[in-house]
Enzyme design. Structure first.
Site, mmCIF file in Angstrom:
data_model
loop_
_atom_site.group_PDB
_atom_site.id
_atom_site.type_symbol
_atom_site.label_atom_id
_atom_site.label_comp_id
_atom_site.label_asym_id
_atom_site.label_seq_id
_atom_site.Cartn_x
_atom_site.Cartn_y
_atom_site.Cartn_z
ATOM 1 N N LYS A 1 0.838 -1.204 0.000
ATOM 2 C CA LYS A 1 0.000 0.000 0.000
ATOM 3 C C LYS A 1 0.877 1.261 0.000
ATOM 4 C CE LYS A 1 -0.242 -0.579 4.996
ATOM 5 N NZ LYS A 1 -1.023 -1.109 6.121
ATOM 6 N N TYR B 1 16.161 30.265 6.214
ATOM 7 C CA TYR B 1 15.001 30.962 6.763
ATOM 8 C C TYR B 1 15.193 31.280 8.243
ATOM 9 C CZ TYR B 1 11.828 30.413 2.761
ATOM 10 O OH TYR B 1 11.216 30.506 1.539
HETATM 11 C C1 LIG Z 1 -0.141 -1.954 6.746
HETATM 12 C C2 LIG Z 1 -0.642 -3.256 7.188
HETATM 13 C C3 LIG Z 1 0.216 -4.346 7.363
HETATM 14 C C4 LIG Z 1 1.728 -4.195 7.319
HETATM 15 O O1 LIG Z 1 2.158 -3.739 8.583
HETATM 16 P P1 LIG Z 1 3.692 -3.456 8.939
HETATM 17 O O2 LIG Z 1 3.645 -3.004 10.351
HETATM 18 O O3 LIG Z 1 4.156 -2.398 8.009
HETATM 19 O O4 LIG Z 1 4.426 -4.725 8.742
HETATM 20 C C5 LIG Z 1 -0.335 -5.580 7.630
HETATM 21 N N1 LIG Z 1 -1.679 -5.724 7.766
HETATM 22 C C6 LIG Z 1 -2.538 -4.701 7.637
HETATM 23 C C7 LIG Z 1 -3.991 -4.940 7.810
HETATM 24 C C8 LIG Z 1 -2.052 -3.438 7.374
HETATM 25 O O5 LIG Z 1 -2.904 -2.404 7.290
#
Ligand SMILES: *Cc1c(COP(=O)(O)O)cnc(C)c1O
Length: 355
Positions: free
Chosen positions: A46, A256
């Site tokens: 994702k 800045y």
């Molecule tokens: C993002 C996510 C993961 C991965 O989690 P990490 O902590 O990055 O390993 C796994 N399961 C779900 C449902 C997630 O939303």
């Protein structure tokens, strides 16, 4: 005036780069898959593979053996479908509208059903293989344990039954509580596969592995638990280039609000990275770049598109040269206070991403 049909010439190479070490990525996945024991590791890809570029990350992971890929939004499906078969993709947010359910049906990508409303939408769209998320104590997404017996849930063709650990990165009783609740759900709900562990959950041991694991952060160089120290390799290597070099006279202010003042004549370089690229202002006073093994510190405040470094230690540095941005994820988190997740997913769209 530029006419509408005038062709834009090819872009020159990006002055801001993000190199993804796909060999290290594959090594991280293989390590997590092995630590998953009898379960097989999938991959959370994702948010554009945590900011690193799904079009490079997903094919490398698939070639390594990953067969389950997770995105959050339906909008993330098309770019993933370019390199992964539909039956290996699941969408964590599930269908919230009839249009999303129809898109799932039409593409063959599985929704993760999170609520009775989503179950009804999916069944109305014609149903078919889907995943189901049960909430075991995070109160975020997923049906409640009391809803497991609902007739709509009974009509779902469940490929993978999921739950998600809220605190797998800590040693707290909540982990065992969620495990017990998930075991109860796994008994009650028929599904082909069961999946509970994210990256940190994989380190909690064989009890947490079930059939499938869903690592994300540890694939990409994050270290969510001490068990992964020395095991996870850095895979994201940002590089930026020098736009201008100047000597700042003693007593002049830098950047800045002039928060830094040159104590003596100081050779400085202005480089093409700033908070719009995810190099946030919390790097002020902490950031380091590297040129030919020499560490050069950030001076002055990080601005939107630029940062300034003290390059006195690198007399050979020239305008146009590239430097490495020190970006070891656990170290960067310790230096800035940002989470390891924010450090990766914040990397902006102006990076030229390459393998
Ligand atoms: C993002 C996510 C993961 C991965 O989690 P990490 O902590 O990055 O390993 C796994 N399961 C779900 C449902 C997630 O939303």
């Amino acid at each position: 005036m530029m006419s509408a049909d005038r062709e834009i010439p090819p872009l020159p190479p990006a002055s801001l780069r993000l190199k993804v070490d796909t060999a290290a990525l594959v090594a991280n996945w293989c390590m997590l898959d092995a630590m998953s024991g009898s379960a097989s590791a999938g991959a959370a890809v994702k948010a554009d593979a945590y900011g690193l570029g799904v079009e490079q990350v997903a094919p490398a992971l698939r070639a390594a053996g990953a067969r389950q890929f997770f995105v959050a939004h339906w909008s993330e499906v098309p770019s993933l479908l370019a390199c992964v078969p539909a039956e290996e993709i699941a969408v964590l947010h599930g269908p919230v509208t009839a249009a999303e359910a129809a898109f799932g049906k039409d593409t063959g990508v599985r929704p993760v059903i999170n609520s009775l409303h989503q179950a009804a939408l999916w069944l109305d769209a014609g149903g078919g293989p889907c995943d189901l998320m049960v909430d075991t104590g995070m109160s975020r997404l997923g049906i409640a344990l009391e809803e497991m017996g609902n007739e709509a849930i009974g009509r779902l063709a469940i490929h993978t039954l999921h739950s998600h650990l809220a605190s797998a990165d800590e040693d707290v009783p909540q982990n065992a509580i969620q495990l017990a609740r998930f075991a109860q759900a796994a008994k009650a709900i028929p599904a082909q596969y069961r999946s509970l562990a994210n990256s940190a959950g994989i380190a909690l041991g064989a009890d947490y592995a079930f059939d499938r694991t869903r690592p994300g952060i540890a694939l990409y160089g994050g270290v969510p638990r001490r068990e992964f120290t020395e095991k996870v390799k850095q895979i994201a290597f940002p590089q930026t280039s020098v736009i201008q070099i100047r000597t700042v006279a003693a007593g002049e202010r830098i950047g800045y609000n002039g928060i830094d003042i040159a104590q003596h004549d100081m050779r400085c370089a202005t480089v093409a990275i700033g908070y719009a690229d995810g190099y946030l202002r919390c790097w002020t006073g902490h950031g380091q770049l590297r040129f030919a093994e020499v560490i050069l510190p950030v001076v002055g405040r990080i601005s939107m598109d630029l940062a300034i470094i003290n390059c006195a230690a690198a007399p050979d540095l020239r305008e146009g040269d590239f430097l490495d941005v020190c970006y070891d994820i656990p170290a960067a988190s310790a230096a800035t206070g940002l989470s390891q997740y924010e450090l990766l997913t914040g990397l902006g769209s102006r990076f030229g991403r390459s393998g």
